[in-house]
Design an enzyme around this catalytic site. Sequence first.
Site, short mmCIF file in Angstrom:
data_model
loop_
_atom_site.label_atom_id
_atom_site.label_comp_id
_atom_site.label_asym_id
_atom_site.label_seq_id
_atom_site.Cartn_x
_atom_site.Cartn_y
_atom_site.Cartn_z
N GLU A 1 8.30 -6.75 -11.37
CA GLU A 1 7.00 -7.47 -10.86
C GLU A 1 7.50 -8.97 -11.04
O GLU A 1 7.99 -9.40 -12.20
CB GLU A 1 5.96 -7.15 -11.78
CG GLU A 1 5.54 -5.60 -11.75
CD GLU A 1 5.03 -5.35 -10.24
OE1 GLU A 1 5.19 -5.82 -9.35
OE2 GLU A 1 4.22 -4.25 -10.45
N HIS B 1 8.21 -3.16 -7.55
CA HIS B 1 7.51 -2.87 -8.80
C HIS B 1 8.52 -2.15 -10.09
O HIS B 1 7.97 -1.45 -10.56
CB HIS B 1 6.20 -1.94 -8.49
CG HIS B 1 5.55 -2.28 -7.65
ND1 HIS B 1 4.74 -3.21 -7.80
CD2 HIS B 1 4.96 -1.88 -6.29
CE1 HIS B 1 3.83 -3.66 -6.69
NE2 HIS B 1 4.12 -2.65 -5.85
N GLY C 1 0.86 -1.35 -0.03
CA GLY C 1 -0.04 -0.04 -0.07
C GLY C 1 1.04 1.49 0.13
O GLY C 1 1.70 1.27 -0.78
N SER D 1 5.73 -5.47 -1.73
CA SER D 1 5.48 -3.97 -2.12
C SER D 1 5.95 -2.97 -0.91
O SER D 1 7.10 -3.19 -0.66
CB SER D 1 4.17 -3.52 -2.44
OG SER D 1 4.10 -2.42 -2.94
N ALA D 2 5.12 -2.20 -0.31
CA ALA D 2 5.59 -1.46 0.79
C ALA D 2 6.28 -2.34 2.07
O ALA D 2 7.02 -1.77 2.80
CB ALA D 2 4.58 -0.53 1.31
#
Length: 234
Positions: free
Chosen positions: A195, A160, A91, A123-124
């Site tokens: 990715e 990403h 997020g 991700s985060a």
Amino acid sequence: MKRMLLISGSKYQNTDYLVHCQPWLKSFLNDYLHKKIAFIPYAGVRQTNDQYEAKVQAALAGLDMEIISVHRAAQHRQAIEQADVIAVGGGNTFCLLKQMYEHHLLEAIREKVLAGTPYFGWSAGANVAGASIMTTNDMPITYPPSFAALNLFPHQINPHFISGKMQGHNGESREERLSEFLIVNPTALVYALPEGTALQIEGEQATALGENDILCFAEKMQQRIIPSHSTFRY
């Protein structure tokens, strides 16, 4: 010994949420069946903590583990201290780190992971495992007390990662943004995770997972290619 699985993102190509990384997670957590995962939902700005918890529980039901968000505990730190595994969702990285500071989770997580508790994040959740969040892709929609993160992986992570520019895009490419970071921080190393990739950390070694190579950028954008499925000392 540190054990971490740092995943670029929650999806790859047309896969559903957290589907592509489940084989990695099942292997990574093989010795932790029926154990408890403390989930940190703070990055999920567009959903409540309850909603994010339910989403991850549904996606990872096949792991046969109990997934409980830290917001269920009177003091969020207690959930970390009692956990068998720690998971950090993706997020907004700034929101994530701000609340990690507010709930005094950074040191609690460091202590657990350095003592051998497995950590995985996407991700985060991968970004905050590094030295700082200065190579996140997110907008600073709020302000953590510092950009300093967990520093369990003592370098920078850029999730990403996409090389080059889309046709018609006149803003900076990811390489240009990382080049700016390395001009200001010339001694840093940035691990760029395309990715569908991840880094699996075992002690002082890391293994590149996924179908794509991982890139490591150093001063003046010197590039090292880390082939998929290769293991290296970081």
